[in-house]
Design a protein around this motif. Structure first.
Motif, mmCIF file in Angstrom:
data_model
loop_
_atom_site.group_PDB
_atom_site.id
_atom_site.type_symbol
_atom_site.label_atom_id
_atom_site.label_comp_id
_atom_site.label_asym_id
_atom_site.label_seq_id
_atom_site.Cartn_x
_atom_site.Cartn_y
_atom_site.Cartn_z
ATOM 1 N N HIS A 141 0.634 -1.140 -0.104
ATOM 2 C CA HIS A 141 -0.048 -0.067 0.120
ATOM 3 C C HIS A 141 0.920 1.245 0.002
ATOM 4 O O HIS A 141 0.388 2.429 -0.353
ATOM 5 C CB HIS A 141 -1.015 -0.014 1.156
ATOM 6 N N TYR A 142 2.227 1.238 0.457
ATOM 7 C CA TYR A 142 2.976 2.434 0.146
ATOM 8 C C TYR A 142 3.701 2.671 -1.238
ATOM 9 O O TYR A 142 4.267 3.649 -1.563
ATOM 10 C CB TYR A 142 4.475 2.279 1.107
ATOM 11 N N ARG A 151 6.214 9.627 0.424
ATOM 12 C CA ARG A 151 5.337 8.998 1.612
ATOM 13 C C ARG A 151 6.022 8.710 2.676
ATOM 14 O O ARG A 151 7.113 8.200 2.627
ATOM 15 C CB ARG A 151 4.920 7.638 1.242
ATOM 16 N N VAL A 197 6.885 6.117 5.295
ATOM 17 C CA VAL A 197 6.632 4.464 5.622
ATOM 18 C C VAL A 197 6.982 4.209 7.044
ATOM 19 O O VAL A 197 7.920 4.555 7.408
ATOM 20 C CB VAL A 197 7.675 3.551 4.669
ATOM 21 N N GLU A 242 8.549 14.232 4.393
ATOM 22 C CA GLU A 242 7.439 13.628 3.821
ATOM 23 C C GLU A 242 6.691 14.879 3.169
ATOM 24 O O GLU A 242 6.089 14.753 2.263
ATOM 25 C CB GLU A 242 6.384 13.063 4.883
#
Length: 110
Positions: A9-10, A18, A20, A51
Motif C-alpha cells: 500500500h506504500y 510517503r 513508511v 514527507e
C-alpha cells in the motif's frame, strides 16, 4: 543487513513522498525518475518532516528551510554541511525490501 518487506500500500508510483512506518524503522519513500528511493524521514537541519517536501530532479527539498539533499548519496547541497541517510532497496518477485543495518545486539542474540 536485515531486509524488511515494504507493504504494497506504500508503493504508488507517483512523485508524492510517503512516510513508511514499519515496526523496525520509519523512513520516506518516493518514486523518483523511474526508481524507488528510501531516505531519512527528517531534515537534519531543523527536524522538519521530509514527507512534506518535494523532489526536483535527483534531489529532495525540505519544506521548512529549503535544504536540498541528493537522492543518490544523501549529501546536502554545497555549504549545508549535512546529509540524509539513503537506505538500500531491492526488489524480489515484485516485492520491495528496504535494507537496515543490524545493531551489534541483534547480530549477537538475533
Amino acid at each position: 543487513m536485515k531486509w524488511i518487506e515494504i507493504p504494497r500500500h506504500y508503493l504508488s508510483k507517483t512523485s508524492e513522498i510517503r512516510l513508511v512506518e514499519l515496526p523496525e524503522k520509519s523512513f520516506c519513500l518516493v518514486w523518483n525518475e523511474d526508481q524507488w528511493v528510501a531516505f531519512s524521514k527528517k531534515c537534519p537541519h531543523a527536524g522538519a518532516s521530509l514527507e512534506n517536501g518535494w523532489c526536483e530532479g535527483k534531489e529532495v527539498v525540505c519544506p521548512y528551510h529549503r535544504h536540498r539533499f541528493n537522492l543518490i548519496d544523501g549529501r546536502g547541497a554545497i555549504g549545508q554541511g549535512n546529509y540524509i541517510q539513503i537506505y538500500p532497496l531491492k526488489e524480489v518477485d515484485d516485492i520491495l525490501y528496504v535494507g537496515l543495518k543490524e545493531n551489534i545486539w541483534s547480530r549477537i542474540f538475533g
